[in-house]
Write an enzyme that holds these catalytic residues in place. Structure first.
Site, mmCIF file in Angstrom:
data_model
loop_
_atom_site.group_PDB
_atom_site.id
_atom_site.type_symbol
_atom_site.label_atom_id
_atom_site.label_comp_id
_atom_site.label_asym_id
_atom_site.label_seq_id
_atom_site.Cartn_x
_atom_site.Cartn_y
_atom_site.Cartn_z
ATOM 1 N N HIS A 127 0.835 -1.202 0.000
ATOM 2 C CA HIS A 127 0.000 0.000 0.000
ATOM 3 C C HIS A 127 0.866 1.246 0.000
ATOM 4 O O HIS A 127 2.034 1.207 0.391
ATOM 5 C CB HIS A 127 -0.918 0.037 1.238
ATOM 6 C CG HIS A 127 -0.148 0.155 2.508
ATOM 7 N ND1 HIS A 127 0.487 -0.909 3.110
ATOM 8 C CD2 HIS A 127 0.129 1.234 3.292
ATOM 9 C CE1 HIS A 127 1.100 -0.501 4.205
ATOM 10 N NE2 HIS A 127 0.908 0.804 4.334
ATOM 11 N N ASP A 129 0.657 5.039 1.726
ATOM 12 C CA ASP A 129 -0.068 5.491 2.914
ATOM 13 C C ASP A 129 -1.228 6.438 2.577
ATOM 14 O O ASP A 129 -1.072 7.403 1.820
ATOM 15 C CB ASP A 129 0.889 6.186 3.895
ATOM 16 C CG ASP A 129 1.819 5.180 4.577
ATOM 17 O OD1 ASP A 129 1.433 4.002 4.714
ATOM 18 O OD2 ASP A 129 2.938 5.575 4.960
ATOM 19 N N HIS A 277 4.539 0.220 -0.209
ATOM 20 C CA HIS A 277 5.351 -0.607 0.692
ATOM 21 C C HIS A 277 4.520 -1.726 1.291
ATOM 22 O O HIS A 277 3.287 -1.676 1.305
ATOM 23 C CB HIS A 277 6.027 0.230 1.782
ATOM 24 C CG HIS A 277 5.073 1.030 2.608
ATOM 25 N ND1 HIS A 277 4.534 2.227 2.186
ATOM 26 C CD2 HIS A 277 4.535 0.810 3.835
ATOM 27 C CE1 HIS A 277 3.726 2.702 3.097
ATOM 28 N NE2 HIS A 277 3.695 1.852 4.120
ATOM 29 N N ARG A 294 5.420 6.337 13.274
ATOM 30 C CA ARG A 294 5.432 6.945 11.940
ATOM 31 C C ARG A 294 4.907 8.369 11.976
ATOM 32 O O ARG A 294 3.941 8.667 12.694
ATOM 33 C CB ARG A 294 4.538 6.101 11.020
ATOM 34 C CG ARG A 294 4.649 6.445 9.558
ATOM 35 C CD ARG A 294 3.745 5.563 8.735
ATOM 36 N NE ARG A 294 2.391 6.089 8.696
ATOM 37 C CZ ARG A 294 1.337 5.425 8.217
ATOM 38 N NH1 ARG A 294 1.476 4.200 7.757
ATOM 39 N NH2 ARG A 294 0.144 5.975 8.213
HETATM 40 C C1 SIN Z 1 3.480 1.178 7.358
HETATM 41 O O1 SIN Z 1 2.698 0.607 6.614
HETATM 42 O O2 SIN Z 1 3.617 2.394 7.351
HETATM 43 C C2 SIN Z 1 4.304 0.354 8.328
HETATM 44 C C3 SIN Z 1 5.237 -0.555 7.661
HETATM 45 C C4 SIN Z 1 5.796 -1.579 8.619
HETATM 46 O O3 SIN Z 1 5.123 -1.963 9.606
HETATM 47 O O4 SIN Z 1 6.897 -2.062 8.384
#
Ligand code: SIN
Length: 327
Positions: A127, A129, A277, A294
């Site tokens: 996805h 973000d 990602h 984050r």
């Molecule tokens: C995310 O999707 O921002 C987190 C990625 C992760 O948990 O490695």
């Protein structure tokens, strides 16, 4: 108005030394995406030269990594502010108490959102973000605090490279298309009452071009976010599903990706306009804890090849954080 997030790097004049006492070292990790950065302490304010170098590295490598940066929440926010305006941690799923710009990426954060057996495909979980918003974040900065001794890696893929490597006729076709992004429960699962309630409180559904143009570079990006892009506008459901599957499979091809092994105090900083990602799934079969934090930076409204901006179907744009816009 379309605004750009990261300024285009200013080129050095020929009589400016290539290395200055402030220069960083950029170590590429794969052919297309990802670089590890050395030579900067993120606890301190960034020298203007370093800031420009980091912006340039981010534009080129799409995701940059730092090691051994034991930042506090406050220092994480200060670092993020050097590059843009932090949003509220997550517009739908909240923030860390006392730190409204920080979203907790905890091991079990997805539990309780949906029930049932999710249909797993190679691109499941990839996805970009918050693409359900009309202005998805420009960038995300993820900080590892508790990381498992093994497992829990994150993978990013380069959506500009994915666009370039489609055949010319398919590129011309996707240039004309738009798609609907939402937080609906994954295929095969049913949203829980809590998930439905949170989505009702802050509904977000948007239509984005399938190909967006990055203002600073003119780069075209295959803006598909497999977890959130639900349908292609104007196609029949079957046409839409088949084309989406082809594009999802394409963007998750290993040669466009980089895989990052987390250590405590590692930081991943990605351009959320040009990457997708994959959060790890192996941690669910391991007993180790995993806690990351984050921050996302406010993004511009994407613009397609035809100059048409994305449109909101439901919900407001995601603003920069201010005490008034915390819901
Ligand atoms: C995310 O999707 O921002 C987190 C990625 C992760 O948990 O490695």
């Amino acid at each position: 108005m379309v605004t750009s997030t990261f300024q285009k790097p200013t080129s050095r004049s020929s009589n400016t030394p290539a290395a200055t006492p402030h220069s960083i070292a950029v170590h590429p990790l794969t052919g297309h995406i990802g670089a590890e950065i050395e030579g900067v302490n993120l606890k301190e304010p960034l020298h203007p030269i370093v800031l420009e170098e980091l912006k340039a590295a981010l534009l080129k490598w799409k995701v940059v990594f730092f090691r051994d940066q034991p930042l506090s929440h406050e220092e994480h926010v200060a670092f993020a502010k050097a590059f843009g305006e932090p949003t509220v941690g997550h517009p739908v799923f909240g923030f860390v108490e006392g730190y409204p710009q920080i979203y907790s990426v905890a091991r079990d954060r997805l539990k309780g959102r949906a029930e049932g057996e999710q249909v797993i495909r190679p691109w499941t979980g990839f996805h970009t973000d918050v693409t359900a918003a009309v202005n998805p974040p420009a960038a995300s900065i993820l900080r590892g605090v508790i990381v498992p001794p093994y497992g829990g890696d994150t993978i990013w893929t380069n959506l500009a490279e994915a666009y370039k490597t489609l055949s010319a006729p398919l590129r011309s076709f996707v240039d004309t298309l738009r798609g609907v992004h939402s937080f609906r429960a994954p295929e095969g699962q049913t949203a829980t009452a809590d998930f439905i309630e949170k989505n009702k409180r802050r509904p977000l559904i948007s239509e984005h071009p399938l190909v967006r143009v990055i203002p600073e570079t003119g780069e075209r990006v295959l803006f598909v976010s497999p977890s959130f892009l639900k349908s292609i506008s104007g196609l029949s459901p079957r046409e839409s599903q088949h084309l989406l599957e082809l594009l999802f499979e394409h963007v998750s091809r290993p040669e466009f990706t980089v895989r990052f092994r987390w250590h405590a105090n590692s930081i991943a900083f990605w351009d959320n306009r040009t990457t997708s990602h994959l959060a790890p799934r192996d941690i669910f079969s391991l007993e180790f804890d995993r806690q990351l934090y984050r921050i996302t930076l406010r993004g511009e409204v994407p613009v397609g090849v035809d100059g048409k901006p994305s449109t909101s179907i439901e919900g407001d744009p995601v603003d920069a954080y201010s005490p008034e816009n915390v819901h």
